[in-house]
Design a protein around this motif. Structure first.
Motif, short mmCIF file in Angstrom:
data_model
loop_
_atom_site.label_atom_id
_atom_site.label_comp_id
_atom_site.label_asym_id
_atom_site.label_seq_id
_atom_site.Cartn_x
_atom_site.Cartn_y
_atom_site.Cartn_z
N LEU A 44 0.86 -1.24 -0.07
CA LEU A 44 -0.01 -0.49 -0.39
C LEU A 44 0.91 1.04 -0.11
O LEU A 44 0.96 2.21 -0.75
CB LEU A 44 -0.59 0.11 0.97
CG LEU A 44 -1.66 -0.68 0.98
CD1 LEU A 44 -2.77 -1.19 2.14
CD2 LEU A 44 -3.30 -0.43 0.31
N ALA A 45 1.87 1.18 0.80
CA ALA A 45 2.85 2.95 0.77
C ALA A 45 3.42 2.76 -0.49
O ALA A 45 3.77 4.07 -0.33
CB ALA A 45 3.83 2.10 1.81
N ASP A 46 3.58 1.54 -1.40
CA ASP A 46 4.08 1.69 -2.31
C ASP A 46 3.80 2.33 -3.69
O ASP A 46 3.79 4.11 -4.67
CB ASP A 46 4.54 0.48 -3.60
CG ASP A 46 6.13 -0.13 -2.55
OD1 ASP A 46 6.83 0.40 -1.64
OD2 ASP A 46 6.18 -1.40 -2.88
N VAL A 47 2.13 1.90 -3.40
CA VAL A 47 1.55 1.93 -3.88
C VAL A 47 0.65 3.92 -4.36
O VAL A 47 1.04 4.59 -4.57
CB VAL A 47 -0.03 1.58 -4.37
CG1 VAL A 47 -1.55 2.11 -5.23
CG2 VAL A 47 0.24 0.07 -4.63
N VAL A 103 0.74 9.41 -4.73
CA VAL A 103 0.30 11.15 -3.82
C VAL A 103 1.89 11.31 -4.40
O VAL A 103 2.60 11.08 -2.45
CB VAL A 103 0.03 10.97 -3.20
CG1 VAL A 103 -0.64 12.44 -2.60
CG2 VAL A 103 -1.71 10.74 -3.64
N PRO A 104 3.18 11.70 -4.81
CA PRO A 104 4.41 11.77 -4.76
C PRO A 104 4.97 12.92 -3.57
O PRO A 104 5.90 12.50 -2.77
CB PRO A 104 4.83 11.95 -5.77
CG PRO A 104 3.86 11.83 -7.24
CD PRO A 104 2.61 12.18 -6.33
N SER A 105 3.77 13.13 -3.16
CA SER A 105 4.62 15.27 -2.14
C SER A 105 3.66 14.05 -0.25
O SER A 105 4.36 14.93 0.26
CB SER A 105 3.23 16.23 -1.77
OG SER A 105 2.15 15.24 -2.12
N LEU A 106 3.64 12.45 -0.51
CA LEU A 106 3.98 12.77 0.92
C LEU A 106 5.03 12.25 1.07
O LEU A 106 5.96 10.93 0.59
CB LEU A 106 3.24 10.94 0.95
CG LEU A 106 1.60 11.51 1.00
CD1 LEU A 106 0.67 9.81 0.59
CD2 LEU A 106 1.42 12.52 2.04
N SER A 107 6.11 12.19 2.64
CA SER A 107 6.69 11.54 2.47
C SER A 107 6.82 10.49 2.69
O SER A 107 5.57 9.43 3.01
CB SER A 107 7.23 11.75 4.18
OG SER A 107 6.86 11.54 5.52
N VAL A 128 3.57 7.93 4.32
CA VAL A 128 3.16 6.29 3.12
C VAL A 128 3.15 5.37 3.87
O VAL A 128 2.36 4.70 4.61
CB VAL A 128 3.85 6.14 1.96
CG1 VAL A 128 3.42 7.61 1.16
CG2 VAL A 128 5.08 6.11 2.09
N GLU A 129 4.24 5.21 4.92
CA GLU A 129 4.53 4.02 6.00
C GLU A 129 2.88 3.97 7.13
O GLU A 129 2.94 2.62 7.55
CB GLU A 129 5.24 3.83 6.60
CG GLU A 129 6.00 2.88 7.36
CD GLU A 129 7.39 3.21 8.03
OE1 GLU A 129 7.91 2.54 9.13
OE2 GLU A 129 8.54 3.21 7.06
N GLU A 130 2.63 5.32 7.52
CA GLU A 130 2.04 5.43 8.68
C GLU A 130 0.30 4.65 8.17
O GLU A 130 -0.43 4.10 9.07
CB GLU A 130 2.62 6.80 9.32
CG GLU A 130 2.65 6.38 10.15
CD GLU A 130 3.23 7.63 10.74
OE1 GLU A 130 2.21 8.42 10.51
OE2 GLU A 130 4.54 7.95 11.15
N ILE A 131 0.29 5.40 6.66
CA ILE A 131 -1.22 5.34 6.25
C ILE A 131 -1.05 4.02 5.61
O ILE A 131 -2.28 3.49 5.89
CB ILE A 131 -1.41 6.56 4.78
CG1 ILE A 131 -1.52 7.66 5.09
CG2 ILE A 131 -2.39 5.90 3.74
CD1 ILE A 131 -1.12 8.78 4.20
N GLY A 132 -0.12 3.20 5.12
CA GLY A 132 -0.16 1.88 4.59
C GLY A 132 -0.56 1.40 5.22
O GLY A 132 -1.14 0.08 5.95
N ILE A 133 0.13 1.03 7.52
CA ILE A 133 -0.29 -0.08 8.15
C ILE A 133 -1.10 0.42 9.03
O ILE A 133 -1.68 -0.76 8.98
CB ILE A 133 0.65 0.62 9.44
CG1 ILE A 133 2.15 -0.17 8.90
CG2 ILE A 133 0.77 -0.47 10.79
CD1 ILE A 133 3.50 0.40 9.74
N TYR A 134 -2.40 1.66 8.86
CA TYR A 134 -3.10 1.71 9.00
C TYR A 134 -3.98 1.41 7.95
O TYR A 134 -5.08 0.54 8.66
CB TYR A 134 -3.91 3.78 8.81
CG TYR A 134 -5.29 3.87 9.51
CD1 TYR A 134 -5.10 3.98 11.13
CD2 TYR A 134 -5.53 4.09 8.36
CE1 TYR A 134 -6.19 4.44 11.22
CE2 TYR A 134 -7.37 4.46 9.25
CZ TYR A 134 -7.44 4.42 10.10
OH TYR A 134 -8.71 4.63 11.06
#
Length: 82
Positions: free
Chosen positions: A36-39, A44-48, A52-58
């Motif tokens: 998910l973090a990769d996608v 959204v390239p502007s995300l750090s 993306v790691e935190e969103i992916g885990i959530y």
């Protein structure tokens, strides 16, 4: 002296589990979070990287709710109430 069997996450070696099934579920969750973090990073390239790691885990931890939300958006209310 007692012997205790513990299982180590292959994706997070610091994490130990008493149950193999629980360790497998955790590894699968981390695998999904990574995908998910990769996608998300590509979408959204502007995300750090941390975002993306935190969103992916959530999202991976709440995969059942997100899966339901594709059929019924109101399912996301479960996340807002927790």
């Amino acid at each position: 002296m007692a012997v205790e069997v513990v299982y180590r996450s292959s994706r997070d070696p610091e994490r130990l589990f008493m149950d193999k099934a629980e360790a497998d579920r955790y590894d699968k969750m981390l695998e999904l979070a990574e995908s998910l973090a990769d996608v998300l990073q590509k979408a959204v390239p502007s995300l750090s990287e941390q975002q993306v790691e935190e969103i992916g885990i959530y999202m991976a931890k709440n995969r059942d709710v997100f899966a339901k939300a594709f059929k019924n958006p109101e399912a996301l209310n479960e996340l807002q109430n927790s």
